[in-house]
Design a protein around this motif. Structure first.
Motif, short mmCIF file in Angstrom:
data_model
loop_
_atom_site.label_atom_id
_atom_site.label_comp_id
_atom_site.label_asym_id
_atom_site.label_seq_id
_atom_site.Cartn_x
_atom_site.Cartn_y
_atom_site.Cartn_z
N MET A 38 0.80 -1.23 0.00
CA MET A 38 0.00 0.00 0.00
C MET A 38 0.83 1.28 0.00
O MET A 38 0.40 2.30 -0.53
N GLU A 39 2.02 1.22 0.59
CA GLU A 39 2.83 2.43 0.70
C GLU A 39 3.20 3.00 -0.66
O GLU A 39 3.28 4.22 -0.85
N GLY A 40 3.39 2.10 -1.64
CA GLY A 40 3.74 2.55 -2.98
C GLY A 40 2.65 3.39 -3.61
O GLY A 40 2.93 4.27 -4.43
N ARG A 41 1.39 3.15 -3.23
CA ARG A 41 0.27 3.91 -3.79
C ARG A 41 -0.15 5.06 -2.88
O ARG A 41 -0.49 6.15 -3.34
N LEU A 42 -0.15 4.81 -1.57
CA LEU A 42 -0.68 5.79 -0.63
C LEU A 42 0.38 6.70 -0.03
O LEU A 42 0.06 7.73 0.56
N GLY A 43 1.65 6.31 -0.18
CA GLY A 43 2.73 7.11 0.36
C GLY A 43 3.09 6.71 1.79
O GLY A 43 2.40 5.92 2.43
N LYS A 44 4.17 7.27 2.28
CA LYS A 44 4.64 6.95 3.62
C LYS A 44 3.68 7.48 4.69
O LYS A 44 3.00 8.48 4.47
N TYR A 45 3.65 6.80 5.81
CA TYR A 45 2.85 7.20 6.97
C TYR A 45 1.37 7.34 6.61
O TYR A 45 0.67 8.21 7.13
N PHE A 46 0.88 6.47 5.71
CA PHE A 46 -0.50 6.61 5.24
C PHE A 46 -1.52 6.40 6.36
O PHE A 46 -2.59 7.03 6.36
N LEU A 47 -1.23 5.54 7.33
CA LEU A 47 -2.17 5.33 8.43
C LEU A 47 -2.34 6.59 9.27
O LEU A 47 -3.46 6.98 9.62
N GLN A 48 -1.22 7.23 9.59
CA GLN A 48 -1.30 8.46 10.37
C GLN A 48 -2.01 9.56 9.59
O GLN A 48 -2.83 10.30 10.14
N ARG A 49 -1.70 9.66 8.30
CA ARG A 49 -2.30 10.71 7.48
C ARG A 49 -3.80 10.53 7.30
O ARG A 49 -4.57 11.50 7.36
N ILE A 50 -4.24 9.29 7.11
CA ILE A 50 -5.66 9.07 6.88
C ILE A 50 -6.46 9.24 8.18
O ILE A 50 -7.62 9.67 8.16
N LYS A 51 -5.85 8.91 9.31
CA LYS A 51 -6.52 9.15 10.60
C LYS A 51 -6.67 10.64 10.87
O LYS A 51 -7.65 11.09 11.47
N GLN A 52 -5.68 11.40 10.42
CA GLN A 52 -5.70 12.84 10.64
C GLN A 52 -6.68 13.55 9.71
O GLN A 52 -7.44 14.43 10.13
N ASN A 53 -6.69 13.16 8.42
CA ASN A 53 -7.48 13.86 7.42
C ASN A 53 -8.78 13.16 7.03
O ASN A 53 -9.66 13.77 6.43
N GLY A 54 -8.85 11.85 7.32
CA GLY A 54 -10.06 11.11 6.95
C GLY A 54 -10.01 10.52 5.56
O GLY A 54 -10.87 9.71 5.19
N PHE A 55 -9.02 10.91 4.75
CA PHE A 55 -8.90 10.39 3.39
C PHE A 55 -7.51 10.67 2.85
O PHE A 55 -6.76 11.48 3.41
N ILE A 56 -7.17 9.98 1.75
CA ILE A 56 -5.94 10.24 1.00
C ILE A 56 -6.30 10.27 -0.47
O ILE A 56 -6.97 9.36 -0.97
N ASP A 57 -5.88 11.31 -1.16
CA ASP A 57 -6.09 11.39 -2.60
C ASP A 57 -4.91 10.76 -3.32
O ASP A 57 -3.76 11.17 -3.11
N VAL A 58 -5.18 9.76 -4.14
CA VAL A 58 -4.13 9.06 -4.88
C VAL A 58 -4.00 9.69 -6.25
O VAL A 58 -5.00 9.92 -6.95
N LYS A 59 -2.76 9.98 -6.63
CA LYS A 59 -2.50 10.62 -7.91
C LYS A 59 -1.63 9.73 -8.79
O LYS A 59 -0.81 8.96 -8.30
N ASN A 60 -1.83 9.84 -10.09
CA ASN A 60 -1.07 9.07 -11.07
C ASN A 60 0.28 9.74 -11.26
O ASN A 60 0.38 10.80 -11.86
N ARG A 61 1.32 9.06 -10.76
CA ARG A 61 2.65 9.65 -10.83
C ARG A 61 3.24 9.64 -12.23
O ARG A 61 4.22 10.29 -12.51
N LYS A 62 2.62 8.90 -13.15
CA LYS A 62 3.14 8.84 -14.53
C LYS A 62 2.50 9.92 -15.40
O LYS A 62 2.91 10.14 -16.52
N SER A 63 1.46 10.55 -14.89
CA SER A 63 0.74 11.53 -15.71
C SER A 63 0.73 12.87 -14.97
O SER A 63 -0.15 13.16 -14.17
N PHE A 64 1.72 13.70 -15.25
CA PHE A 64 1.91 14.91 -14.48
C PHE A 64 1.20 16.10 -15.11
O PHE A 64 1.27 16.33 -16.32
N ILE A 65 0.51 16.86 -14.25
CA ILE A 65 -0.07 18.12 -14.69
C ILE A 65 1.04 19.17 -14.74
O ILE A 65 1.14 19.98 -15.64
#
Length: 276
Positions: free
Chosen positions: A132-159
């Protein structure tokens, strides 16, 4: 056709006129057009075996909202598809899933309903707490508890150079659905008369091949096939993958015990219908 939650689920039929229908499913976003699934469905169709592919609710052409994890609801999507074809007097001999397709959802279905005699698990993930860390990033459990959600972005398709294109939102509820799904308990709950084939590529960098060994440990009626050099999508091993699946399906269909199991499954289904 609609699922338990009233969402339309898009199903594709190869139009072969047989009564034994392997249901092909896929992983992550439930994509019926993924290369391994299309290749396998085409191979089965050439042999006169009908294969139906579909998108999970919330993905591509199916209605509903995409949810990360979501294994239990997607098992009910599969239930809806199988019941739909049974209403037209079709016999379902096998369920085939790639990655998330069997490692979680199809296994849950098999352990809960026990009405399909054959399961084919291609590149399934056993250890759901990993990867999961590869998709959600490091410390995803702490971040999702703090914010309630995580937005996943496509790292191959940059704006632009710092922000990827938005793909989907992971809620705390959907993350916990994944983390609380006990694959070991699910495997142990699968009936010993249900035949399970696990196929895995030795060079899979998304789901390690050692996960396949765990399925072999805990599923009682199990066969394991490792494709040497195969990656997660079997990019250079499509023919070998198709041959292994086809040989297994044919062997099961020719086994006299399979016919007995199908009759038993149908009696269970009819009993449930009568009770309802």
């Amino acid at each position: 056709m609609t699922n338990l939650y009233g969402h339309a689920v898009c199903v594709v039929d190869l139009e072969t006129l047989m009564h034994h229908l392997p249901i092909d499913r896929h992983y992550a976003c439930g994509l019926k057009e993924q290369i391994p699934i299309v290749t396998l469905a085409t191979t089965l169709g050439r042999e006169g075996i009908s294969a139906f592919r579909f998108d999970f609710a919330g993905n591509r052409e199916s209605e509903g909202s995409f949810m990360y994890g979501n294994y239990r609801r997607e098992a009910e999507d599969l239930r809806a598809v199988i019941r739909h074809f049974r209403n037209y007097q079709h016999l379902i001999t096998a369920i085939l899933g790639h990655s998330k397709g069997l490692g979680n959802v199809v296994l849950l279905y098999a352990s809960k309903y026990n009405d399909v005699p054959t399961i084919i698990n291609i590149s399934g993930r056993f250890h759901l707490e990993k990867g999961m860390e590869g998709r959600l990033g490091k410390y995803f459990l702490q971040r999702i508890k703090q914010n309630g959600f995580i937005d996943v972005k496509n790292r191959k398709s940059f704006i632009h150079s710092f922000t990827g294109q938005f793909e989907y939102r992971v809620t705390q509820e959907s993350l916990m659905d994944r983390l609380t799904t006990d694959t070991r308990a699910t495997c142990l709950s699968i009936d010993q008369n249900c035949r399970v084939l696990t196929i895995h590529g030795s060079m899979d960098k998304i789901v390690p091949a050692k996960d396949a060994l765990e399925f072999a440990r805990f599923i009682r009626n199990h066969k394991l096939h490792i494709i040497e050099g195969g990656d997660h999508e079997y990019t250079a091993h499509q023919d070998e993958l198709a041959t292994v699946v086809l040989d297994f399906v044919k062997a099961v269909r020719e086994d006299r015990n399979t016919a007995k199991l199908l009759q038993s499954c149908e009696r269970v289904v009819n009993f449930i219908k009568a009770r309802i």
